[in-house]
Design a protein around this motif. Structure first.
Motif, PDB file in Angstrom:
ATOM      1  N   PRO A  71      -3.302  -8.511   1.117  1.00 22.43           N
ATOM      2  CA  PRO A  71      -3.445  -7.973  -0.245  1.00 22.43           C
ATOM      3  C   PRO A  71      -2.219  -7.213  -0.755  1.00 22.43           C
ATOM      4  CG  PRO A  71      -4.559  -6.507   1.265  1.00 22.43           C
ATOM      5  CD  PRO A  71      -3.979  -7.642   2.092  1.00 22.43           C
ATOM      6  N   TYR A  72      -1.047  -7.410  -0.160  1.00 27.64           N
ATOM      7  CA  TYR A  72       0.209  -6.817  -0.627  1.00 27.64           C
ATOM      8  C   TYR A  72       0.134  -5.297  -0.693  1.00 27.64           C
ATOM      9  CZ  TYR A  72       0.520 -11.657  -2.155  1.00 27.64           C
ATOM     10  OH  TYR A  72       0.492 -13.021  -2.196  1.00 27.64           O
ATOM     11  N   GLU A  73      -0.247  -4.681   0.415  1.00 24.57           N
ATOM     12  CA  GLU A  73      -0.334  -3.230   0.447  1.00 24.57           C
ATOM     13  C   GLU A  73       0.053  -2.689   1.817  1.00 24.57           C
ATOM     14  OE1 GLU A  73      -4.437  -2.741  -0.808  1.00 24.57           O
ATOM     15  OE2 GLU A  73      -5.090  -2.623   1.282  1.00 24.57           O
ATOM     16  N   LEU A  74       0.611  -1.493   1.791  1.00 26.74           N
ATOM     17  CA  LEU A  74       1.043  -0.812   3.011  1.00 26.74           C
ATOM     18  C   LEU A  74       0.877   0.689   2.827  1.00 26.74           C
ATOM     19  CD1 LEU A  74       4.436  -2.666   3.686  1.00 26.74           C
ATOM     20  CD2 LEU A  74       2.365  -2.852   5.073  1.00 26.74           C
ATOM     21  N   THR A  75       0.804   1.392   3.933  1.00 27.09           N
ATOM     22  CA  THR A  75       0.841   2.847   3.874  1.00 27.09           C
ATOM     23  C   THR A  75       2.290   3.272   3.633  1.00 27.09           C
ATOM     24  OG1 THR A  75       1.290   3.159   6.225  1.00 27.09           O
ATOM     25  CG2 THR A  75      -1.060   3.009   5.554  1.00 27.09           C
ATOM     26  N   ARG A 115      -2.683   7.472   2.172  1.00 27.56           N
ATOM     27  CA  ARG A 115      -2.470   6.750   0.922  1.00 27.56           C
ATOM     28  C   ARG A 115      -2.094   5.302   1.238  1.00 27.56           C
ATOM     29  NH1 ARG A 115      -4.864  10.438  -0.442  1.00 27.56           N
ATOM     30  NH2 ARG A 115      -4.307  12.107  -1.844  1.00 27.56           N
ATOM     31  N   VAL A 116      -2.360   4.455   0.256  1.00 28.31           N
ATOM     32  CA  VAL A 116      -1.995   3.041   0.359  1.00 28.31           C
ATOM     33  C   VAL A 116      -1.238   2.671  -0.909  1.00 28.31           C
ATOM     34  CG1 VAL A 116      -2.869   0.674   0.472  1.00 28.31           C
ATOM     35  CG2 VAL A 116      -3.974   2.468   1.811  1.00 28.31           C
ATOM     36  N   ILE A 117      -0.109   2.003  -0.724  1.00 26.82           N
ATOM     37  CA  ILE A 117       0.697   1.525  -1.844  1.00 26.82           C
ATOM     38  C   ILE A 117       0.446   0.029  -1.966  1.00 26.82           C
ATOM     39  CG2 ILE A 117       3.012   1.373  -2.828  1.00 26.82           C
ATOM     40  CD1 ILE A 117       1.950   4.283  -2.112  1.00 26.82           C
ATOM     41  N   ALA A 118       0.054  -0.407  -3.175  1.00 25.06           N
ATOM     42  CA  ALA A 118      -0.277  -1.819  -3.385  1.00 25.06           C
ATOM     43  C   ALA A 118       0.538  -2.390  -4.542  1.00 25.06           C
ATOM     44  CB  ALA A 118      -1.770  -1.980  -3.659  1.00 25.06           C
ATOM     45  N   LEU A 119       0.924  -3.613  -4.398  1.00 25.38           N
ATOM     46  CA  LEU A 119       1.655  -4.347  -5.429  1.00 25.38           C
ATOM     47  C   LEU A 119       0.687  -4.736  -6.544  1.00 25.38           C
ATOM     48  CD1 LEU A 119       4.547  -5.539  -5.803  1.00 25.38           C
ATOM     49  CD2 LEU A 119       3.707  -7.613  -4.704  1.00 25.38           C
ATOM     50  N   THR A 120       1.083  -4.502  -7.799  1.00 27.35           N
ATOM     51  CA  THR A 120       0.267  -4.936  -8.937  1.00 27.35           C
ATOM     52  C   THR A 120       0.676  -6.359  -9.322  1.00 27.35           C
ATOM     53  OG1 THR A 120       1.840  -4.134 -10.587  1.00 27.35           O
ATOM     54  CG2 THR A 120       0.123  -2.576  -9.835  1.00 27.35           C
TER      55      THR A 120
END
Length: 168
Positions: A71-75, A115-120
């Motif tokens: 899902p294009y996300e990482l900590t 936190r999780v950073i996700a690509l929009t």
């Protein structure tokens, strides 16, 4: 000492040989040239990122998220590890991407402190376009060498990098 047939690093080495004949400046032939080449390549790469409104840091964050797959996300910690910058640098880069709507930051599923950073979707669109142009640019840059030279250089750089990593 006039040496017009030498490149910049070659002229520096010639000056050192003249001034300090007791020292061997030959490592500058590799390290000095790599340093100058890295700076020149960075200029060429950053120019293409700029065409998409990206700086080097934003490109790095978006590309890292994109290449991880759905899902294009990482900590933030994973982003720091995969981009090889400090957590503080990741925060600044992510903040700039947040301002543009290219990523989101949310509370992690398993830990309210994480936190999780996700690509929009817009982030994915910009990095897909930028990465396509980036690859064309990198091909243009390495195509200045023939195929065998590129393969040899890649092998030597990998070998040298591994040796330095093992020396740590």
């Amino acid at each position: 000492m006039a040496t017009p047939d030498l490149d910049h690093v070659g002229r520096i080495m010639a000056q050192w040989r003249e001034e300090r004949p007791d020292l061997d400046p030959s490592p500058q032939g590799v390290i000095g040239r790599l340093h100058r080449l890295a700076a020149r390549l960075t200029e060429e790469l950053v120019a293409v990122y700029g065409e998409f409104g990206l700086g080097e840091g934003e490109f790095d964050v978006l590309a890292t998220l994109r290449r991880t797959g759905a899902p294009y996300e990482l900590t933030p910690g994973d982003l720091a590890a995969q981009t090889m910058v400090s957590s503080g640098a990741v925060t600044k880069r992510v903040d700039r991407c947040l301002e543009q709507g290219w990523v989101t930051r949310r509370v992690g599923d398993g830990d309210a402190r994480g936190r999780v950073i996700a690509l929009t979707e817009s982030g994915r669109e910009v990095i897909d376009a930028a990465f396509t142009a980036h690859m064309a640019n990198e091909h243009r840059l390495v195509d200045l060498l023939d195929e065998l030279e590129r393969a040899r250089l890649a092998h030597l750089l990998e070998k040298w990098g591994r040796a330095l990593d093992q020396a740590d």
